[in-house]
Design a protein around this motif. Sequence first.
Motif, mmCIF file in Angstrom:
data_model
loop_
_atom_site.group_PDB
_atom_site.id
_atom_site.type_symbol
_atom_site.label_atom_id
_atom_site.label_comp_id
_atom_site.label_asym_id
_atom_site.label_seq_id
_atom_site.Cartn_x
_atom_site.Cartn_y
_atom_site.Cartn_z
ATOM 1 N N GLU A 233 0.853 -1.197 0.000
ATOM 2 C CA GLU A 233 0.000 0.000 0.000
ATOM 3 C C GLU A 233 0.888 1.246 0.000
ATOM 4 O O GLU A 233 1.984 1.232 0.566
ATOM 5 C CB GLU A 233 -0.895 0.019 1.244
ATOM 6 C CG GLU A 233 -1.952 -1.076 1.286
ATOM 7 C CD GLU A 233 -2.972 -0.921 0.172
ATOM 8 O OE1 GLU A 233 -3.328 0.229 -0.161
ATOM 9 O OE2 GLU A 233 -3.393 -1.957 -0.390
ATOM 10 N N VAL A 234 0.394 2.311 -0.636
ATOM 11 C CA VAL A 234 1.137 3.580 -0.610
ATOM 12 C C VAL A 234 0.763 4.297 0.685
ATOM 13 O O VAL A 234 -0.070 5.209 0.702
ATOM 14 C CB VAL A 234 0.823 4.433 -1.857
ATOM 15 C CG1 VAL A 234 1.687 5.701 -1.848
ATOM 16 C CG2 VAL A 234 1.074 3.635 -3.126
ATOM 17 N N ASP A 235 1.360 3.843 1.777
ATOM 18 C CA ASP A 235 1.054 4.406 3.091
ATOM 19 C C ASP A 235 2.290 5.106 3.660
ATOM 20 O O ASP A 235 3.305 5.277 2.976
ATOM 21 C CB ASP A 235 0.565 3.297 4.037
ATOM 22 C CG ASP A 235 1.559 2.133 4.115
ATOM 23 O OD1 ASP A 235 2.733 2.314 3.702
ATOM 24 O OD2 ASP A 235 1.177 1.045 4.589
ATOM 25 N N GLY A 236 2.189 5.497 4.928
ATOM 26 C CA GLY A 236 3.282 6.237 5.555
ATOM 27 C C GLY A 236 4.597 5.480 5.522
ATOM 28 O O GLY A 236 5.659 6.055 5.263
ATOM 29 N N GLU A 237 4.536 4.155 5.782
ATOM 30 C CA GLU A 237 5.756 3.341 5.797
ATOM 31 C C GLU A 237 6.390 3.299 4.407
ATOM 32 O O GLU A 237 7.614 3.397 4.256
ATOM 33 C CB GLU A 237 5.421 1.925 6.260
ATOM 34 C CG GLU A 237 6.639 1.036 6.403
ATOM 35 C CD GLU A 237 6.267 -0.376 6.847
ATOM 36 O OE1 GLU A 237 7.163 -1.242 6.833
ATOM 37 O OE2 GLU A 237 5.083 -0.606 7.192
ATOM 38 N N PHE A 238 5.543 3.182 3.385
ATOM 39 C CA PHE A 238 6.030 3.135 2.000
ATOM 40 C C PHE A 238 6.698 4.461 1.633
ATOM 41 O O PHE A 238 7.799 4.488 1.068
ATOM 42 C CB PHE A 238 4.855 2.850 1.062
ATOM 43 C CG PHE A 238 5.238 2.703 -0.385
ATOM 44 C CD1 PHE A 238 5.695 1.504 -0.882
ATOM 45 C CD2 PHE A 238 5.125 3.780 -1.264
ATOM 46 C CE1 PHE A 238 6.054 1.362 -2.217
ATOM 47 C CE2 PHE A 238 5.472 3.659 -2.598
ATOM 48 C CZ PHE A 238 5.939 2.435 -3.069
ATOM 49 N N MET A 239 6.036 5.577 1.972
ATOM 50 C CA MET A 239 6.574 6.896 1.623
ATOM 51 C C MET A 239 7.875 7.193 2.369
ATOM 52 O O MET A 239 8.766 7.871 1.837
ATOM 53 C CB MET A 239 5.549 7.988 1.948
ATOM 54 C CG MET A 239 4.268 7.919 1.133
ATOM 55 S SD MET A 239 3.122 9.241 1.603
ATOM 56 C CE MET A 239 1.569 8.567 1.011
ATOM 57 N N GLN A 240 7.978 6.665 3.585
ATOM 58 C CA GLN A 240 9.169 6.918 4.401
ATOM 59 C C GLN A 240 10.432 6.406 3.700
ATOM 60 O O GLN A 240 11.508 6.994 3.814
ATOM 61 C CB GLN A 240 9.008 6.233 5.751
ATOM 62 C CG GLN A 240 9.918 6.801 6.823
ATOM 63 C CD GLN A 240 9.525 6.297 8.204
ATOM 64 O OE1 GLN A 240 8.755 5.348 8.341
ATOM 65 N NE2 GLN A 240 10.054 6.931 9.242
#
Length: 421
Positions: A233-240
Amino acid sequence: MTVGVPAEKVDAAVENKLREAQKNVRLDGFRPGKVPMREVKRRFGAAVRNEVLADVMRESFLEAVEQEKLQPAGMPGFEATKNEAGKDLEFVATFEVFPEVELASFDSIEVEKPVAEVTDADVDQMIETLREQRAEYQEVDRAAENGDRVNIDFKGLKDGEAFEGGSAEGQNLELGSGQMIPGFEDGIVGMKAGDEKDIDVTFPEDYQSEELQGQAVVFQIKVHKVEAKQLPEVDGEFMQAFGVDDGDMDKFKAEVRKNMERELSNAVSGKVKEQVMDGLAGQHEFDLPEPLIKQEVDRMRQQMAQQFGGGQQFDASMLPDELFKEQAERSVRLGLVMRAILDKHELQADPERVKTRVEEIASQYEQPEEVVNFVYSNPQQLQQIEGAVLEDQVVDMVLESAKVEEKSQSYQEAVQRNQQG
């Protein structure tokens, strides 16, 4: 070039060398350092004179070419034509010189410059690509589909006999990747874990192994495991992972767009530069010094040997000169043309452009300031960057006169063309 050297210069150097040798010579019947000079000359005179001649000829040659304002390309060959003690030395130096490069006008060079922009759709597609790159696989109990990863054993048979390189055990394969020959991956679609099946396929006519070109074969397949691709998923962890710590989607897209615009700029610059270099090479015809070509061939051979070796020993001499000669000649020709342009226009690397380039490189690291300091305190690193900046300055100069035609392209086309070029 014929060079003369006064007898006293050679003889004095020989005498000095013999005196030095006398101090260290050890011979039976004599105390160390007490061997008579006549004995030293008898035993070592010829060898010492040859050693001195090599040094004298090299020094005299350098003085002569400086006096005659010549530019040797590569090391010379020396041959002593008069060489007797007490008489003037005369030797012939055979060498190649850098050619006189007469610069042509740049207005006949034609350049097609891609013009593209990064659209919202391009950014969305790039985010999907980033998700694909970080995909994980999860085992599933169903028939395999395109996009799944399967773990298989396979054995290839030609006329009922196994052939070399046609078998493997426990190999992972993504279906639809085109990794295997046409028909192989399609034949596995629909198989489940535990299934076994024979697949009939035909090798392409241009297959790398001549023995298998156009040949019909059978592959015995056994599937051990079917795994479905799971995109993150393009979530906070991915963006980090891409430097956006607060999970803000707009910031993330802006970061992706910035990287894509940098890649696009580099791609366009690279394509334009390649065309300019092709134009310069094609415009200037002159004889190339063989020593420079040989040096470039050797450099390319060592570079390829390092790539092939992968950290292991690889015999570079196995790679023939012919493999590199055409590219080496182009490189030498361009180097001489670039040198002529720099000399004629007295170009120096623009400090501001160098600073910008260094900062661009440093921005890709966690501690940019440390990288900047390292580059500026390392003359070799700085010189490489200055050389790249000088090349860019020459390209800009050529483009001012060249025929430049802009061609609208999509982001993908502009980047792809550069990769293929």
